[in-house]
Design a protein around this motif. Structure first.
Motif, PDB file in Angstrom:
ATOM      1  N   ASP A  87       0.820  -1.284  -0.126  1.00 32.47           N
ATOM      2  CA  ASP A  87      -0.004   0.006   0.305  1.00 32.47           C
ATOM      3  C   ASP A  87       0.954   1.321   0.003  1.00 32.47           C
ATOM      4  OD1 ASP A  87      -2.255  -1.708  -0.080  1.00 32.47           O
ATOM      5  OD2 ASP A  87      -2.530  -1.396   2.217  1.00 32.47           O
ATOM      6  N   ALA A  88       2.008   1.237   0.741  1.00 31.84           N
ATOM      7  CA  ALA A  88       2.708   2.380   0.816  1.00 31.84           C
ATOM      8  C   ALA A  88       3.348   2.348  -0.591  1.00 31.84           C
ATOM      9  CB  ALA A  88       3.858   2.278   1.967  1.00 31.84           C
ATOM     10  N   ALA A  89       3.850   1.605  -1.086  1.00 33.70           N
ATOM     11  CA  ALA A  89       4.648   1.428  -2.440  1.00 33.70           C
ATOM     12  C   ALA A  89       3.658   2.142  -3.543  1.00 33.70           C
ATOM     13  CB  ALA A  89       5.194   0.153  -2.703  1.00 33.70           C
ATOM     14  N   LEU A  90       2.196   1.647  -3.239  1.00 33.34           N
ATOM     15  CA  LEU A  90       1.433   2.323  -4.396  1.00 33.34           C
ATOM     16  C   LEU A  90       1.136   3.640  -4.338  1.00 33.34           C
ATOM     17  CD1 LEU A  90      -0.656   1.413  -6.270  1.00 33.34           C
ATOM     18  CD2 LEU A  90      -2.313   0.916  -4.692  1.00 33.34           C
ATOM     19  N   ALA A  91       1.070   4.120  -2.940  1.00 31.82           N
ATOM     20  CA  ALA A  91       0.892   5.572  -2.981  1.00 31.82           C
ATOM     21  C   ALA A  91       2.118   6.325  -3.173  1.00 31.82           C
ATOM     22  CB  ALA A  91       0.674   5.884  -1.217  1.00 31.82           C
ATOM     23  N   ALA A  92       3.330   5.725  -3.127  1.00 25.33           N
ATOM     24  CA  ALA A  92       4.663   6.496  -3.412  1.00 25.33           C
ATOM     25  C   ALA A  92       4.694   6.517  -4.993  1.00 25.33           C
ATOM     26  CB  ALA A  92       5.684   5.739  -2.872  1.00 25.33           C
ATOM     27  N   ALA A  93       4.318   5.484  -5.707  1.00 26.61           N
ATOM     28  CA  ALA A  93       4.285   5.422  -6.832  1.00 26.61           C
ATOM     29  C   ALA A  93       3.394   6.320  -7.690  1.00 26.61           C
ATOM     30  CB  ALA A  93       3.937   3.998  -7.485  1.00 26.61           C
ATOM     31  N   ARG A  94       2.249   6.373  -7.020  1.00 25.65           N
ATOM     32  CA  ARG A  94       1.121   7.448  -7.622  1.00 25.65           C
ATOM     33  C   ARG A  94       1.576   8.964  -7.190  1.00 25.65           C
ATOM     34  NH1 ARG A  94      -4.365   4.507  -5.304  1.00 25.65           N
ATOM     35  NH2 ARG A  94      -4.499   3.228  -7.137  1.00 25.65           N
ATOM     36  N   ASP A  95       2.406   9.234  -6.397  1.00 26.98           N
ATOM     37  CA  ASP A  95       2.834  10.462  -5.970  1.00 26.98           C
ATOM     38  C   ASP A  95       4.167  10.839  -6.717  1.00 26.98           C
ATOM     39  OD1 ASP A  95       2.577  12.974  -4.508  1.00 26.98           O
ATOM     40  OD2 ASP A  95       4.303  12.143  -3.171  1.00 26.98           O
ATOM     41  N   THR A  96       4.906   9.977  -7.394  1.00 30.10           N
ATOM     42  CA  THR A  96       6.142  10.152  -8.287  1.00 30.10           C
ATOM     43  C   THR A  96       5.908  10.943  -9.382  1.00 30.10           C
ATOM     44  OG1 THR A  96       6.864   7.786  -7.445  1.00 30.10           O
ATOM     45  CG2 THR A  96       8.026   9.102  -9.461  1.00 30.10           C
ATOM     46  N   GLU A 121       1.303   8.760 -14.683  1.00 29.17           N
ATOM     47  CA  GLU A 121      -0.202   9.082 -14.461  1.00 29.17           C
ATOM     48  C   GLU A 121      -1.017   8.413 -13.824  1.00 29.17           C
ATOM     49  OE1 GLU A 121      -2.765   8.377 -18.451  1.00 29.17           O
ATOM     50  OE2 GLU A 121      -1.468  10.269 -18.635  1.00 29.17           O
ATOM     51  N   SER A 122      -0.679   6.942 -13.892  1.00 30.73           N
ATOM     52  CA  SER A 122      -1.552   5.989 -13.027  1.00 30.73           C
ATOM     53  C   SER A 122      -0.788   4.964 -12.368  1.00 30.73           C
ATOM     54  CB  SER A 122      -2.657   5.549 -13.892  1.00 30.73           C
ATOM     55  OG  SER A 122      -2.321   4.897 -14.720  1.00 30.73           O
ATOM     56  N   ALA A 123      -1.195   4.176 -11.149  1.00 26.48           N
ATOM     57  CA  ALA A 123      -0.759   3.410 -10.879  1.00 26.48           C
ATOM     58  C   ALA A 123      -2.018   2.236 -10.284  1.00 26.48           C
ATOM     59  CB  ALA A 123       0.309   3.374  -9.696  1.00 26.48           C
ATOM     60  N   GLU A 124      -2.032   0.893 -10.490  1.00 25.43           N
ATOM     61  CA  GLU A 124      -2.949   0.133  -9.952  1.00 25.43           C
ATOM     62  C   GLU A 124      -2.077  -1.343  -9.422  1.00 25.43           C
ATOM     63  OE1 GLU A 124      -6.136   0.818  -9.861  1.00 25.43           O
ATOM     64  OE2 GLU A 124      -5.772   2.686 -11.056  1.00 25.43           O
ATOM     65  N   GLN A 125      -2.771  -1.659  -8.340  1.00 23.72           N
ATOM     66  CA  GLN A 125      -2.090  -2.922  -7.843  1.00 23.72           C
ATOM     67  C   GLN A 125      -2.679  -3.892  -8.188  1.00 23.72           C
ATOM     68  OE1 GLN A 125      -1.658  -2.754  -3.361  1.00 23.72           O
ATOM     69  NE2 GLN A 125      -2.578  -4.969  -3.202  1.00 23.72           N
ATOM     70  N   GLY A 126      -1.971  -5.282  -8.429  1.00 27.09           N
ATOM     71  CA  GLY A 126      -2.346  -6.323  -9.056  1.00 27.09           C
ATOM     72  C   GLY A 126      -2.129  -7.575  -8.210  1.00 27.09           C
ATOM     73  N   ARG A 127      -1.741  -8.619  -8.920  1.00 28.34           N
ATOM     74  CA  ARG A 127      -1.559  -9.965  -8.105  1.00 28.34           C
ATOM     75  C   ARG A 127      -0.386  -9.959  -6.762  1.00 28.34           C
ATOM     76  NH1 ARG A 127       1.109 -13.428 -12.827  1.00 28.34           N
ATOM     77  NH2 ARG A 127       1.969 -11.479 -13.042  1.00 28.34           N
ATOM     78  N   GLU A 179       2.266  -7.177  -7.081  1.00 27.97           N
ATOM     79  CA  GLU A 179       2.675  -6.508  -8.342  1.00 27.97           C
ATOM     80  C   GLU A 179       2.076  -5.115  -8.404  1.00 27.97           C
ATOM     81  OE1 GLU A 179       2.775  -8.406 -12.739  1.00 27.97           O
ATOM     82  OE2 GLU A 179       0.738  -8.576 -11.564  1.00 27.97           O
ATOM     83  N   ILE A 180       2.513  -4.287  -9.013  1.00 24.26           N
ATOM     84  CA  ILE A 180       1.782  -2.757  -9.126  1.00 24.26           C
ATOM     85  C   ILE A 180       2.132  -2.386 -10.583  1.00 24.26           C
ATOM     86  CG2 ILE A 180       1.734  -0.461  -8.442  1.00 24.26           C
ATOM     87  CD1 ILE A 180       2.616  -1.254  -5.536  1.00 24.26           C
ATOM     88  N   SER A 181       1.178  -2.131 -11.445  1.00 18.04           N
ATOM     89  CA  SER A 181       1.288  -1.694 -12.635  1.00 18.04           C
ATOM     90  C   SER A 181       1.293  -0.225 -12.800  1.00 18.04           C
ATOM     91  CB  SER A 181       0.225  -2.430 -13.646  1.00 18.04           C
ATOM     92  OG  SER A 181       0.421  -1.891 -14.832  1.00 18.04           O
ATOM     93  N   VAL A 182       2.307   0.403 -13.500  1.00 19.87           N
ATOM     94  CA  VAL A 182       2.387   1.956 -13.342  1.00 19.87           C
ATOM     95  C   VAL A 182       2.362   2.279 -14.837  1.00 19.87           C
ATOM     96  CG1 VAL A 182       3.940   3.797 -12.842  1.00 19.87           C
ATOM     97  CG2 VAL A 182       3.688   1.932 -11.261  1.00 19.87           C
ATOM     98  N   LEU A 183       1.643   3.447 -15.188  1.00 25.11           N
ATOM     99  CA  LEU A 183       1.678   4.059 -16.305  1.00 25.11           C
ATOM    100  C   LEU A 183       2.391   5.532 -16.260  1.00 25.11           C
ATOM    101  CD1 LEU A 183      -1.640   3.353 -18.404  1.00 25.11           C
ATOM    102  CD2 LEU A 183       0.727   2.526 -19.015  1.00 25.11           C
ATOM    103  N   ALA A 184       3.308   5.568 -17.135  1.00 26.31           N
ATOM    104  CA  ALA A 184       3.923   6.925 -17.058  1.00 26.31           C
ATOM    105  C   ALA A 184       3.442   7.972 -18.019  1.00 26.31           C
ATOM    106  CB  ALA A 184       5.424   6.923 -17.627  1.00 26.31           C
ATOM    107  N   ALA A 185       3.666   9.179 -17.704  1.00 29.16           N
ATOM    108  CA  ALA A 185       2.869  10.145 -18.502  1.00 29.16           C
ATOM    109  C   ALA A 185       3.576  10.238 -19.982  1.00 29.16           C
ATOM    110  CB  ALA A 185       2.928  11.608 -17.567  1.00 29.16           C
ATOM    111  N   SER A 186       4.734   9.864 -20.002  1.00 22.79           N
ATOM    112  CA  SER A 186       5.565  10.139 -21.135  1.00 22.79           C
ATOM    113  C   SER A 186       5.446   8.963 -21.897  1.00 22.79           C
ATOM    114  CB  SER A 186       6.812  10.414 -20.907  1.00 22.79           C
ATOM    115  OG  SER A 186       7.138  11.497 -19.906  1.00 22.79           O
ATOM    116  N   PRO A 187       5.989   9.034 -23.458  1.00 20.59           N
ATOM    117  CA  PRO A 187       5.697   7.818 -24.490  1.00 20.59           C
ATOM    118  C   PRO A 187       6.849   6.855 -23.892  1.00 20.59           C
ATOM    119  CG  PRO A 187       5.680   9.824 -25.453  1.00 20.59           C
ATOM    120  CD  PRO A 187       5.859  10.252 -24.051  1.00 20.59           C
TER     121      PRO A 187
END
Length: 692
Positions: free
Chosen positions: A430-439, A443-449, A456-464
């Motif tokens: 949970d802390a890692a998810l919050a830190a990732a979203r605040d990085t 653009e977005s981050a979602e917790q997975g398996r 597992e946390i899936s992160v999408l960057a704002a850049s290509p």
């Protein structure tokens, strides 16, 4: 009389015994050689650095529920804008895919701002680590996701890209082998000018290649040596290239001995005594250079070392045992129509290498300075090498996955379209998810398996993908998420580049030192080995420089493979020293027989120049086969090595090493015994017959 007959029978029996042993060895290797393709792996984790974050992510994902996920992106695009019917078609197709396969999560469409594109991220753990199952899944998705009437549908993402790369590598084995064999056969026909002789070394090389496949499979089973498509292809190239080089040297010396010695068996024994040490030393140098790749942290480079060594040693064994046996059994007639008769002398003619040697002998310092200046100027071209090769630029022809990536890059320039995977300890997820979203840059981050203590946390960057912005985001995530691992396709490319830079710093000095020590032991000198090593390093720089002049402007490549510098260095140093050993070994042999230094250098060039040229052409041609392959990294590697071998053969060995040896005279053998021998006065202009 009885002793003579017994000796004669033994001489006749030995070649048959060697042939029988080889048949037995190949029969034993056959079940294993056919299995090599079964253990070939070309997943990202098989190429990644062993200690990198992205490698740890891939390994942990394998242990999560469902195993490794195959990630894809289904891309729907219409130039004038998607219609309602297009969106309905997309929804129906995605529903059909979800109904037929076990997906992680429910795919939802993400429209582009301009309304021309709709992407559906799709992931499944169905295949796990099974590459064939992954390919079947990707192809099944492609069978369902089809367009028409102006609607284009493409399947991209890491899983689709891996499938396209796997299909390319799997298609290399046959064409690579056949093309290499055809090129070698053509060159041998031209070199030997015989309708039969060329078949012998080619057939022996083929047997050596088959044996090397069996040994490579054994290494994989016993020691876990990684086998990739690139490494197995390079192994085949080395067997045919290096093996044919050894055959050319042996056959040339055997032809000489047949004119002096009546019995083929005795002539072959003399030929092996004469050139055997040089062949053993040259193959040992190549093997030692390749084994230095074991110090690399990159899996693909580390695995290439043992496989390349296996190829060289199998070629050596075949060319020093099987080839002599077959040639002895066939007798002199195998050379028809240019049969070397006992007691005959070859027709005297002024060769190209004699002329080169004469010019180097007259003005050695001028030749040396001019050649060094030319190599230095060519090396400056390396400053023009394109930047790091991106995933989508790795193919010479554009597969479906690359087309999808280009469509996504054009339609979604403001956001990332390729997930960054974070693996965090479950207790701190949970802390890692919050830190990732605040990085910054996320653009977005979602917790997975979750499983095995990891989440597992899936992160999408704002850049290509693979842009400077995404790279900064990945580095920021790694800085902030202490105790977690950050991976995914883009992170893998960063780790590949960084690890190649590290491996270059570590492996290059080891290669230079090992090659230098072997040369010192062989040549009983320090100056001659330093001269040869400096020459091959200069060749490597010049070959890379020529690559920089043509890769972008002529070939249209958008980047350079990060491993090009290290791999081309190892191969050019190890293989280039080969020819230096042939030349210097003959020069040392002449000097030991009392020939004065200048004449010894020119005789060595005259007697070995033709063989070295032939061997260089064959080796360059075998590596040039890689330039016809559909992977940019193979084209670049094949081009640089082929150009380097040609430079080494026709400029460095013939002119620069010879002119340096002439200028240094006996000092080239310092501090060995030959450097202290009294030098006889050079008879002015009486060296001219050397060029005859």
């Amino acid at each position: 009389m009885g002793a003579a007959r017994t000796s004669s029978r033994r001489r006749r029996a030995v070649p048959w015994l060697v042939l029988g042993l080889w048949i037995a060895v190949l029969a034993l290797a056959s079940p294993f050689a056919s299995k090599l393709s079964d253990v070939q792996r070309d997943r990202a984790v098989d190429y990644l650095p062993a200690s990198a974050d992205s490698t740890q992510v891939a390994k942990i994902q394998d242990r999560l529920p469902g195993g490794e996920a195959t990630e894809m992106v289904v891309v729907y695009h219409r130039d004038g804008g998607l219609t309602a019917a297009d969106r309905a078609t997309a929804a129906d197709q995605i529903a059909e895919i979800a109904g037929a396969h076990t997906l992680t999560g429910r795919p939802s469409g993400i429209p582009s701002r301009d309304g021309t594109t709709l992407m559906y991220p799709v992931a499944s753990t169905e295949p796990g680590q099974d590459e064939e199952a992954r390919d079947e899944l990707v192809n099944a998705v492609r069978d369902v996701a089809r367009g028409g009437d102006g609607l284009s549908v493409e399947v991209g993402g890491a899983g689709a890209l891996a499938t396209d790369a796997s299909e390319v590598y799997n298609s290399l084995d046959g064409p690579l082998l056949y093309t290499t064999a055809a090129v070698v056969a053509l060159l041998l026909i031209v070199i030997y000018r015989s309708p039969f002789l060329w078949l012998v070394p080619l057939a022996v090389a083929g047997m050596a290649d088959y044996l090397s496949m069996g040994v490579a499979y054994g290494l994989n089973q016993w020691f876990g040596t990684s086998v990739s498509g690139q490494a197995s292809g390079i192994m085949t190239i080395l067997v045919f290239g290096a093996g044919t080089d050894y055959a050319l040297l042996l056959v040339s010396r055997y032809r000489e001995e047949l004119r002096r010695i009546e019995r083929p068996y005795d002539a072959m024994a003399a030929a092996l005594r004469g050139c055997g040490p040089a062949v053993l030393a040259s193959s040992g140098t190549v093997a030692a250079g390749l084994l230095c790749l074991l110090a690399a942290d990159l899996n693909s480079s580390r695995g290439m070392g043992p496989l390349g060594t296996v190829g060289v040693l199998c070629a050596l064994a075949a060319m020093l045992t099987l080839l002599p046996a077959i040639l002895v059994l066939l007798g002199r007639r195998v050379f028809w129509p240019l049969v070397p008769r006992y007691g005959s002398t070859p027709k005297a003619r002024r060769s190209l290498f004699a002329a080169m040697g004469s010019s180097a002998g007259r003005r050695p310092l001028a030749v040396l300075a001019g050649g060094a200046a030319l190599l230095g100027a060519l090396a400056l071209g390396s400053l023009n090498l394109p930047g790091t090769l991106k995933q989508e630029d790795s193919f010479t022809s554009k597969p479906d996955a690359v087309a999808a990536m280009e469509t996504l890059a054009a339609a979604y320039p403001e956001r990332g379209t390729q997930p960054i995977t974070v693996i965090a300890p479950t207790g701190r997820a949970d802390a890692a998810l919050a830190a990732a979203r605040d990085t910054r840059g996320v653009e977005s981050a979602e917790q997975g398996r979750s499983g095995g203590g990891w989440t597992e946390i899936s992160v999408l960057a704002a850049s290509p993908p693979q842009s400077a912005g995404e790279t900064a985001t990945i580095e920021a995530l790694r800085d902030r998420l202490d105790g977690s691992y950050v991976g995914g396709p883009s992170a893998q490319q960063i780790d590949l580049k960084d690890t190649n830079a590290r491996d270059t710093v570590v492996v290059v000095p080891i290669v230079l030192l090992s090659v230098l020590l072997i040369l010192v032991a062989l040549l009983r000198s320090l100056v001659a080995p330093l001269l040869l090593v400096a020459a091959v390093v200069a060749v490597w720089g010049a070959a890379l420089g020529i690559g920089g002049l043509v890769f972008g402007p002529l070939f249209g490549f958008e980047g350079t493979d990060p491993g090009l510098g290290l791999l081309s260095f190892v191969f050019l140093v190890a293989l280039g020293v080969d020819y230096g050993i042939f030349l210097m070994h003959r020069m040392r042999e002449e000097s030991r027989n009392g020939t004065e230094p200048v004449e010894a250098a020119l005789i060595a060039l005259r007697t070995t120049g033709g063989v070295i040229a032939s061997a260089g052409l064959v080796l360059a041609a075998t590596f040039a086969v890689l330039t016809n392959m559909p992977m940019v990294q193979l084209v670049e590697l094949g081009f640089v090595i082929a150009v380097g071998v040609l430079l080494d053969t026709f400029l460095v060995r013939t002119y620069l090493v010879t002119s340096a040896s002439v200028a240094l005279r006996r000092r080239v053998w310092w501090p060995g015994r030959l450097s202290r021998a009294p030098e006889e006065p050079v008879r002015a202009r009486e060296r001219e017959p050397v060029g005859a």
